[in-house]
Design an enzyme around this catalytic site. Structure first.
Site, PDB file in Angstrom:
ATOM      1  N   LYS A  92       0.582  -2.526  -8.149  1.00 33.00           N
ATOM      2  CA  LYS A  92      -0.276  -1.978  -7.088  1.00 33.00           C
ATOM      3  C   LYS A  92      -1.029  -0.730  -7.523  1.00 33.00           C
ATOM      4  O   LYS A  92      -2.110  -0.438  -7.020  1.00 33.00           O
ATOM      5  CB  LYS A  92       0.549  -1.720  -5.830  1.00 33.00           C
ATOM      6  CG  LYS A  92       0.928  -3.014  -5.144  1.00 33.00           C
ATOM      7  CD  LYS A  92       1.380  -2.800  -3.717  1.00 33.00           C
ATOM      8  CE  LYS A  92       1.455  -4.112  -2.958  1.00 33.00           C
ATOM      9  NZ  LYS A  92       2.585  -4.966  -3.390  1.00 33.00           N
ATOM     10  N   GLU A 114      -3.272   0.211   5.012  1.00 35.31           N
ATOM     11  CA  GLU A 114      -2.244  -0.479   5.780  1.00 35.31           C
ATOM     12  C   GLU A 114      -1.023  -0.626   4.889  1.00 35.31           C
ATOM     13  O   GLU A 114      -1.140  -0.648   3.669  1.00 35.31           O
ATOM     14  CB  GLU A 114      -2.738  -1.871   6.184  1.00 35.31           C
ATOM     15  CG  GLU A 114      -2.601  -2.957   5.097  1.00 35.31           C
ATOM     16  CD  GLU A 114      -3.484  -2.732   3.857  1.00 35.31           C
ATOM     17  OE1 GLU A 114      -4.461  -1.953   3.959  1.00 35.31           O
ATOM     18  OE2 GLU A 114      -3.185  -3.314   2.793  1.00 35.31           O
ATOM     19  N   SER A 374       5.655  -8.878 -11.440  1.00 32.45           N
ATOM     20  CA  SER A 374       4.793  -7.964 -10.680  1.00 32.45           C
ATOM     21  C   SER A 374       5.440  -6.619 -10.367  1.00 32.45           C
ATOM     22  O   SER A 374       4.740  -5.626 -10.191  1.00 32.45           O
ATOM     23  CB  SER A 374       4.345  -8.636  -9.388  1.00 32.45           C
ATOM     24  OG  SER A 374       5.461  -9.078  -8.632  1.00 32.45           O
TER      25      SER A 374
HETATM   26  C1  PLP Z   1       2.966  -6.241  -2.965  1.00 35.37           C
HETATM   27  C2  PLP Z   1       3.704  -6.972  -4.014  1.00 35.37           C
HETATM   28  C3  PLP Z   1       3.480  -8.343  -4.256  1.00 35.37           C
HETATM   29  C4  PLP Z   1       2.574  -9.197  -3.434  1.00 35.37           C
HETATM   30  O1  PLP Z   1       1.236  -8.813  -3.409  1.00 35.37           O
HETATM   31  P1  PLP Z   1       0.088  -9.605  -4.194  1.00 35.37           P
HETATM   32  O2  PLP Z   1      -1.165  -9.043  -3.608  1.00 35.37           O
HETATM   33  O3  PLP Z   1       0.253 -11.056  -3.910  1.00 35.37           O
HETATM   34  O4  PLP Z   1       0.239  -9.300  -5.638  1.00 35.37           O
HETATM   35  C5  PLP Z   1       4.160  -8.947  -5.304  1.00 35.37           C
HETATM   36  N1  PLP Z   1       5.036  -8.264  -6.060  1.00 35.37           N
HETATM   37  C6  PLP Z   1       5.284  -6.957  -5.854  1.00 35.37           C
HETATM   38  C7  PLP Z   1       6.277  -6.261  -6.725  1.00 35.37           C
HETATM   39  C8  PLP Z   1       4.634  -6.267  -4.829  1.00 35.37           C
HETATM   40  O5  PLP Z   1       4.896  -4.975  -4.631  1.00 35.37           O
END
Ligand code: PLP
Length: 407
Positions: A92, A114, A374
């Site tokens: 993020k 948000e 992620s």
């Molecule tokens: C917010 C988040 C997601 C999901 O958001 P995407 O916009 O689909 O990437 C996935 N993994 C983590 C660790 C997150 O914090």
């Protein structure tokens, strides 16, 4: 709205998906943002500053790590793109640094955002602190109670957290309130949206800010694989930003692309064509067109919609969208911990669980698989301990109550 030419991403359209369904009063703000982004994205100085901050502050490039023991166990080569090692613990940060730079470029002094579980709110508050911007984060009161620690984190970082009492008092309603604030304060405020959703230019802009994941990973994979691309590229899909940023760099390759949604939040697999939050996309809704709440063990995937470009990629068959159930996600979380010493975010464990399920089946033995990890799972350990103890949804920690992920 469905008469747009298929296949021509024009005016923020991906086939018939996307667009800009906003009140008249927000059109100039969207256009101002579009112009600012387009000019910044053509400006070498902007790229230099963006990339320097990501390198020195956020820890980029994040490594690609080839799993040893896990690969051996599954009979395939698993490569992890380690977004869990980026500052604030997920991908993020890539998006919020980009949008904070744009805020300053537009001469604005404030960002609104948000947040659902708090992860995007924390990232946004982080970027605001770094740039000396005011920051207001809208959050449903239900989420504030579930995510008290992240509320405190945002306050520590200097942000104001505003409780949203409308609707279901969760993420969907927080987006509406942030949009409302933006309308009223657009002269000095930028709306920092957290994923590839919302009206044009957000889906395109956020994908471009996340493209760095895929661009780095492709080169790193080529280095590891002797100039080859991986056979499979897999990522989890909430709003769709970490996956879009990854896939964008592999669209023109022969790699098979797989997006993994939470079973209870599968907007591509189960959603209906709907306008939500300024975009035309697939959204979970009931027979009367009412938007449904998404539910999974991972808060970051609990958004009832999905980015419009994913609806397009799904329609043309360029990306396969599949779902993962809570139980197999938990197994994948534990497996990565025990075989590689890495705690993945529960969101990322969705993507891993598909690989585990299909290794030696849909994914033939000997395949090379790139997985975008992620985020890190430290935020999820208390919930995981409850889930392992047999409490459905992790009891009170449904949605990652301990400082969770999520938009
Ligand atoms: C917010 C988040 C997601 C999901 O958001 P995407 O916009 O689909 O990437 C996935 N993994 C983590 C660790 C997150 O914090």
């Amino acid at each position: 709205m469905t008469s747009e030419g298929i296949g021509v991403p024009r005016e923020g359209r991906f086939g018939q998906w996307g667009g800009r369904f906003v009140p008249e009063s927000l059109v100039p703000a969207c256009m101002e943002l579009e112009e600012a982004f387009n000019s910044a994205w053509e400006d070498a100085d902007f790229h230099a500053e963006y990339e320097t901050i990501l390198a020195h502050y956020a820890g980029r490039p994040t490594p690609v790590y080839e799993c040893g023991r896990l690969s051996h166990q599954l009979g395939i080569r698993v490569l992890l793109k380690r977004e869990d090692l980026a500052h604030t613990g997920s991908h993020k940060i890539n998006n919020v640094i980009g949008q904070a730079l744009l805020t300053r470029r537009m001469g604005k002094r404030r960002m609104v955002a948000e947040t659902g579980a708090g992860q995007h709110g924390v990232a946004c508050a982080t970027a605001a602190a770094l740039f000396g911007l005011e920051c207001t984060v809208y959050m449903g009161v239900i989420d504030m109670n579930r995510q008290a620690l992240n509320v405190f984190r945002m306050k520590l970082l200097g942000a104001e957290v505003r409780a949203v009492e409308s609707g279901a008092k969760t993420l969907k309603d927080a987006v509406n309130e942030a949009l409302r604030d933006w309308v009223a304060s657009v002269d000095y405020t930028h709306y920092c949206l957290g994923s590839v959703v919302g009206p044009h230019p957000f889906p395109t802009m956020v994908r471009e800010f996340q493209r760095i994941i895929g661009t780095e990973a492709r080169k790193q994979c080529n280095d590891i694989l002797g100039g080859e691309d991986p056979d499979y590229v897999v990522a989890c899909v909430g709003g769709g930003s970490n996956s879009a940023g990854t896939f964008a760099a592999f669209i023109d390759t022969d790699a098979k692309l797989v997006g993994v949604e939470a079973y209870g939040g599968a907007a591509i697999s189960n959603g209906n064509p709907t306008v939500l939050h300024g975009m035309y996309s697939r959204v979970l809704s009931d027979a009367n067109g009412q938007i449904l709440e998404a539910h999974s063990i991972s808060a970051g995937l609990d958004y009832p919609g999905v980015g419009p470009e994913h609806a397009w990629w799904g329609q043309i068959g360029r990306v396969d969208y599949v779902t993962a159930e809570d139980e197999e996600v938990l197994d994948a979380f534990v497996l990565l911990a025990k075989t590689e010493g890495i705690l993945p975010a529960l969101e990322s464990a969705h993507a891993l669980s598909w690989i585990v399920r299909e290794a030696g089946k849909k994914v033939p033995k000997g395949s090379t698989v790139l997985l975008t990890l992620s985020g890190r799972g430290d935020k999820d350990v208390e919930q995981v301990s409850r889930l392992l103890a047999g409490e459905k949804d992790g009891g009170d920690f449904t949605n990652g109550a301990l400082g969770g992920a999520g938009s």
